[in-house]
Design a protein around this motif. Structure first.
Motif, PDB file in Angstrom:
ATOM      1  N   CYS A  83       0.841  -1.196   0.000  1.00 16.66           N
ATOM      2  CA  CYS A  83       0.000   0.000   0.000  1.00 16.66           C
ATOM      3  C   CYS A  83       0.883   1.257   0.000  1.00 16.66           C
ATOM      4  O   CYS A  83       2.048   1.194   0.392  1.00 16.66           O
ATOM      5  N   LYS A 102       3.426   6.195  -5.425  1.00 16.40           N
ATOM      6  CA  LYS A 102       2.072   5.902  -4.947  1.00 16.40           C
ATOM      7  C   LYS A 102       1.460   7.081  -4.180  1.00 16.40           C
ATOM      8  O   LYS A 102       0.412   6.938  -3.553  1.00 16.40           O
ATOM      9  N   TYR A 142      -1.538   5.974 -10.284  1.00 14.46           N
ATOM     10  CA  TYR A 142      -2.738   5.516  -9.568  1.00 14.46           C
ATOM     11  C   TYR A 142      -3.852   6.548  -9.588  1.00 14.46           C
ATOM     12  O   TYR A 142      -4.899   6.347  -8.996  1.00 14.46           O
ATOM     13  N   SER A 180      -3.730   9.416  -8.069  1.00 12.14           N
ATOM     14  CA  SER A 180      -3.687  10.378  -6.966  1.00 12.14           C
ATOM     15  C   SER A 180      -2.551  11.367  -7.210  1.00 12.14           C
ATOM     16  O   SER A 180      -1.708  11.158  -8.084  1.00 12.14           O
TER      17      SER A 180
END
Ligand code: TPP
Ligand code: SF4
Ligand code: SF4
Ligand code: SF4
Ligand code: MG
Lengths: 270, 74
Positions: free
Chosen positions: A19, B12, B35, B37
């Motif tokens: 993540c 990310k 992604y 974002s």
């Protein structure tokens, strides 16, 4: 992309399954930096169990065994016994190493077999959705401790030292340079090296476990809640000691011991 | 001056680099990463001290810092 990634990471597998802000990637970078510094990519063989942290070596351009939950150490011991020429490095989580795999840790450390073990401690079962692990702090609310964890946490480094690990160090994701150096020392040490990294799982632990959700804030918290250990230093209550905790170069390594025993009886191994 | 690249496909958007750079080189931007974002922008690259902390702490290996006269690296 970072230059070292091109050399050490299977870039066709990117992005990693971690993540955003997960500490696993920081541990991964520290490991490849240490391996790069030692120039031992070809000699490496990595082993891991199951958990998010056990995915760390799966991206390496090296020999890797991704095994079973809790069983990384037995696989690694077998590999090292069969191929003593390999530098065997193990990646394992706090659940993998201290819960289901706790028994294996006792016996691998006790034997002082030449492995470099990285305990990636995020204080939680990350992969399965945030259940309490043996290292989860008292009071932490998790999926399996809705009223706050009540049991006293297990300190992996203390345990490893007590049963016979000969190189033990602890750092955090906020100490990447020191961590890299410890991995380097662990790889150079002949015997059971145990390096714990306090790291963050911002998704499944976050505020309830660390007090913060933002990855950078958790790392800052790690800087504040730790103190550097040196022999004779005063214990700081309520803080976790980090640094080199044990380095014993005297105790003989397991495979050496076996070979000496066999040799004394005129038996040649292999 | 250092040259800093941030890989759009690796980043990310965790914002660790923004928080940890001692020279505050990175700032939030409207640019989108792979992604969707927001990703950081190495806006104040002229202030970069070449410490490479950002390379070490980016969990996704997205950052590459090239410092001039890199002969003494390591
Ligand atoms: C024998 C067995 N029991 C349980 C599981 C489920 N399981 C997978 S990962 C995991 C815990 C992972 O926690 P940790 O080792 O701390 O790794 P993290 O994801 O936090 O990095 C569990 C219980 C399993 N895969 N196999
Ligand atoms: S669940 Fe936690 S440990 Fe697993 S990848 Fe996400 S942040 Fe990392
Ligand atoms: S090298 Fe250091 S000063 Fe330069 S951008 Fe990275 S963290 Fe900031
Ligand atoms: S640390 Fe890396 S992944 Fe996180 S925002 Fe910065 S460049 Fe992107
Ligand atoms: Mg864990």
């Amino acid at each position: 992309m970072n230059k070292l990634y091109e050399k050490y990471i299977k870039t066709d597998l990117l992005p990693t399954l971690f993540c955003p802000g997960c500490g696993n990637g920081i541990v991964q970078m520290a490991a490849i930096k240490a391996i790069d510094k030692l120039g031992i990519q070809e000699e490496m063989a990595c082993v891991s169990g199951i958990g998010c942290s056990s995915w760390i070596p799966c991206y390496f351009k090296m020999d890797v065994m991704h095994t079973m939950h809790g069983r990384a150490l037995p696989f690694a011991e077998g590999l090292k016994l069969a191929r003593p020429d390999k530098k065997v490095m193990v990646f394992t989580g706090d659940g993998d190493c201290l819960a289901i795999g706790g028994n294996h840790l006792l016996h691998a450390a006790r034997r002082n077999i030449d492995l470099t073990v990285i305990l990636v401690n995020n204080y939680i079962y990350g992969m399965t959705g945030g259940q309490k692990s043996p290292s989860t702090p008292v009071g932490a609310v998790t999926k399996t401790s809705p009223y706050g964890a009540a049991d006293i946490p297990l300190d992996g480094c203390e345990l490893a030292m007590a049963v016979g690990a000969t190189y033990v160090a602890r750092w955090t994701t906020a100490h990447p340079v020191q961590l890299e150096k410890a991995i380097e020392e662990g790889l150079n040490h002949k015997g059971f090296s145990f390096i714990e990294v306090l790291t963050q799982c911002p998704v499944q632990a976050g505020k309830e476990v660390y007090g913060f959700k933002d990855p950078a804030e958790i790392m800052k918290m790690y800087k504040e809640m730790t103190y550097l250990y040196k022999e004779g230093v005063e214990i700081q209550k309520g803080k976790t000691r980090i640094g080199l905790l044990k380095h014993d170069e005297e105790t003989e390594e397991y495979i050496d011991r076996i070979e000496a025993r066999l040799e004394s009886q005129g038996i040649k191994r292999g | 001056m250092a040259k800093i690249t941030i890989d759009k496909m690796c980043c990310k958007g965790c914002d660790i680099c923004i928080a940890i750079c001692p020279k505050k080189v990175f700032v939030k931007s409207k640019k989108r990463n792979g992604y969707g974002s927001n990703m950081p922008d190495a806006q104040n690259v002229k202030d970069c001290a070449g410490c490479r902390l950002c390379e070490r702490l980016c969990p996704d290996g997205a950052i590459d810092v090239e410092v001039e006269a890199e002969k003494n690296e390591n």
